[in-house]
Design an enzyme around this catalytic site. Structure first.
Site, PDB file in Angstrom:
ATOM      1  N   SER A  44      19.491 -10.147  17.501  1.00 46.30           N
ATOM      2  CA  SER A  44      18.233  -9.569  17.999  1.00 46.30           C
ATOM      3  C   SER A  44      18.567  -8.278  18.741  1.00 46.30           C
ATOM      4  O   SER A  44      18.585  -8.238  19.965  1.00 46.30           O
ATOM      5  CB  SER A  44      17.496 -10.550  18.916  1.00 46.30           C
ATOM      6  OG  SER A  44      18.330 -10.948  19.996  1.00 46.30           O
TER       7      SER A  44
ATOM      8  N   ALA B 172      20.425  -9.201  24.520  1.00 49.02           N
ATOM      9  CA  ALA B 172      19.817  -9.885  25.667  1.00 49.02           C
ATOM     10  C   ALA B 172      18.458  -9.306  25.997  1.00 49.02           C
ATOM     11  O   ALA B 172      18.048  -9.295  27.152  1.00 49.02           O
ATOM     12  CB  ALA B 172      20.744  -9.800  26.883  1.00 49.02           C
ATOM     13  N   GLY B 173      17.746  -8.836  24.964  1.00 52.16           N
ATOM     14  CA  GLY B 173      16.393  -8.350  25.170  1.00 52.16           C
ATOM     15  C   GLY B 173      15.393  -9.490  25.176  1.00 52.16           C
ATOM     16  O   GLY B 173      15.761 -10.670  25.275  1.00 52.16           O
TER      17      GLY B 173
ATOM     18  N   HIS C 189      -8.391 -19.916  46.926  1.00 51.12           N
ATOM     19  CA  HIS C 189      -7.289 -20.693  47.507  1.00 51.12           C
ATOM     20  C   HIS C 189      -7.445 -22.168  47.133  1.00 51.12           C
ATOM     21  O   HIS C 189      -8.546 -22.709  47.212  1.00 51.12           O
ATOM     22  CB  HIS C 189      -7.293 -20.556  49.030  1.00 51.12           C
ATOM     23  CG  HIS C 189      -6.278 -21.422  49.706  1.00 51.12           C
ATOM     24  ND1 HIS C 189      -4.938 -21.105  49.731  1.00 51.12           N
ATOM     25  CD2 HIS C 189      -6.404 -22.615  50.365  1.00 51.12           C
ATOM     26  CE1 HIS C 189      -4.281 -22.046  50.384  1.00 51.12           C
ATOM     27  NE2 HIS C 189      -5.142 -22.978  50.779  1.00 51.12           N
TER      28      HIS C 189
ATOM     29  N   GLY D 229       0.840  -1.189   0.000  1.00 56.61           N
ATOM     30  CA  GLY D 229       0.000   0.000   0.000  1.00 56.61           C
ATOM     31  C   GLY D 229       0.874   1.237   0.000  1.00 56.61           C
ATOM     32  O   GLY D 229       1.848   1.324   0.761  1.00 56.61           O
TER      33      GLY D 229
ATOM     34  N   ASP E  36       3.867  -0.237  15.875  1.00 60.39           N
ATOM     35  CA  ASP E  36       5.324  -0.101  15.932  1.00 60.39           C
ATOM     36  C   ASP E  36       5.833   1.081  15.123  1.00 60.39           C
ATOM     37  O   ASP E  36       6.862   1.674  15.466  1.00 60.39           O
ATOM     38  CB  ASP E  36       5.996  -1.372  15.393  1.00 60.39           C
ATOM     39  CG  ASP E  36       5.938  -2.539  16.358  1.00 60.39           C
ATOM     40  OD1 ASP E  36       5.307  -2.394  17.428  1.00 60.39           O
ATOM     41  OD2 ASP E  36       6.512  -3.598  16.045  1.00 60.39           O
TER      42      ASP E  36
END
Length: 468
Positions: A272, A185-186, A447, A120, A315
């Site tokens: 990463s 190390a994420g 419980h 798009g 994002d």
């Protein structure tokens, strides 16, 4: 030229949720998405196809394998000769993905959303509408929602190859590597490193930052690092990667740690080191869509870009790169377009790492709360004193509640332990309503349940924990 009230570019968690909510509100909606898996169109974006869903499927399979090997005997179950059928494990993961991506396609049909496969691109404005190139055909849209997501960040000079992979490649390794290197190390690095460590790989994690899981509460990150090291993950911090070479049969990584240069060899390497906004091919320059210095689309509190009628979510606008954050933005933007009061409370978005033990938190850490000027009181309760955790034979970790000492309002909740990915939702609900530690402490919990640890931590804020 086909015309729509709302056109969504991107079919990931932000985009497909925005499309469905807009359709529920009575708009004529189309969604154009270019994602493919196995050479076929596949809605759901990174999360459903090569991210959240397949990684959790592999985490679950690998956890079961490790449980059979090392923990079943403690339950009185003796198993001998357990082996891995990796191809069947990967096939199961793909079946889970197929079911969910197919479910999104079904929801599009149910809500009468036009699904267009391809790229798009914003072309031009015509009156109060936008012309969008949708997979090579121009369509008209009164409102456009950009939800193109993000892509793995590459290291300078490093190409993805057969031996050097990002998150999607790490989900389809053809064999369990003997030596696996992980740069970063994420969340992604630790989760995928955990998968292959459980299946038999020797895993080394190289991290540029000086410590582990720095955004988490200090007490959580310290315990998590100890637990992962105990499991066999080998961490190196304050690392500078100098050179990476794919040799065909293995990968060599030269890195500097504490002033000393080291060269290590791995059978596979996972890179990463974060993600970058995906705006390639969107036509941002052609229509003067504003991006910030890091390449994210600039959008205001109502997700409106500098272009009238063009919104951006997920994002691609930055903030926490989490599917549930993107989904909530998808709902909010559709409701705002409809004249409703769509809203996302970024202060209560939960973070989860699906390792063993699991890690989850929402709100401020104790350190951040003090830095913001709060007088803080905290309560903490260990799973070692929880009956259900003892029954599970998994007593690692604790729940910690951070509250304002004056108002008792909960500022943050931090957890490490069994099933905390589910327990954190209770804390988020109380925080969303502006609740206090006392509210949480006075709520009856069944419980025996793991959730009783949340209640006890809230009681501990006033030093009233019953079982510790």
């Amino acid at each position: 030229m086909d015309s729509y009230d709302v056109l969504v570019i991107g079919g990931g968690p932000a985009g497909y949720v925005a499309a469905i909510r807009a359709a529920q509100l009575g708009f004529k909606v189309a969604c154009v998405d270019a994602f493919e898996r196995g050479g076929k169109p596949s809605l759901g974006g990174t999360c459903l196809n090569v991210g959240c869903i397949p990684s959790k499927a592999l985490l679950d399979s690998s956890e079961k394998y490790e449980m059979i090997q090392h923990e079943a005997s403690e339950h009185g179950i003796d198993v001998q000769g357990a082996t891995i059928n990796l191809q069947r494990m990967l096939a199961r993961k793909d079946q889970v993905v197929d079911k969910l991506t197919g479910g999104v396609a079904f929801l599009f049909k149910k809500n009468k959303i036009t699904s267009i496969h391809g790229l798009g691109r914003l072309v031009r404005q015509e009156g109060d509408a936008w012309v969008v190139d949708a997979a090579g055909t121009e369509v008209l849209a009164r409102r456009v929602i950009v939800a193109t997501g993000s892509s793995p960040r590459a290291l300078p000079g490093v190409q993805w190859s057969g031996r050097i992979v990002e998150n999607s490649g790490a989900l389809t390794l053809p064999e369990v590597p003997g030596r696996l290197g992980v740069i970063g190390a994420g969340v992604i690095g630790v989760e995928l490193g955990s998968v292959w460590r459980r299946l038999g790989a020797q895993v080394t994690v190289l991290e540029a930052l000086p410590g582990f899981l720095l955004p988490a509460d200090d007490a959580v990150s310290k315990l998590a690092l100890r637990e992962f090291q105990k499991q066999g993950l080998d961490f190196h911090f304050s690392v500078t990667v100098d050179h990476i070479q794919d040799n065909g049969n293995d990968v060599t990584v030269t890195y500097t740690e504490n002033g000393q240069q080291t060269t290590a060899t791995y059978d596979r390497l996972i890179v990463s080191v974060g993600r970058v906004p995906h705006t390639a091919g969107l036509g941002a320059d052609a229509v003067n869509l504003q991006l910030d210095e890091r390449g994210f689309i600039r959008a205001d509190a109502h997700f409106q870009t500098n272009l009238p009628g063009v919104y951006a979510i997920g994002d691609v606008i930055g903030g926490p790169m989490l599917a549930h954050k993107a989904e909530d933005e998808g709902v909010a933007v559709a409701e705002l377009i409809a004249g409703q009061s769509g809203h996302v409370n970024y202060n209560t978005i939960p973070w989860v790492i699906y390792t063993t033990p699991e890690i989850a938190w929402a709100g401020l850490t104790e350190k951040a709360a003090r830095e913001q000027g709060h007088t803080v009181k905290t309560g903490q309760f260990p799973f070692s004193a929880n009956g259900r955790a003892l029954g599970h034979n998994d007593t690692r970790g604790f729940v910690k509640v951070v509250a304002d000492a004056t108002t008792d309002r909960i500022l943050g909740v931090h957890m490490i332990g069994p099933n905390v990915s589910e327990l954190i939702a209770e804390a988020v609900t109380v925080m969303e309503f502006g609740g206090s530690a006392e509210d949480l402490a006075r709520t009856v919990h069944a419980h025996p349940t793991l959730s009783e640890a949340v209640k006890e931590a809230a009681l501990a804020v006033d030093k009233r924990a019953i079982h510790a």
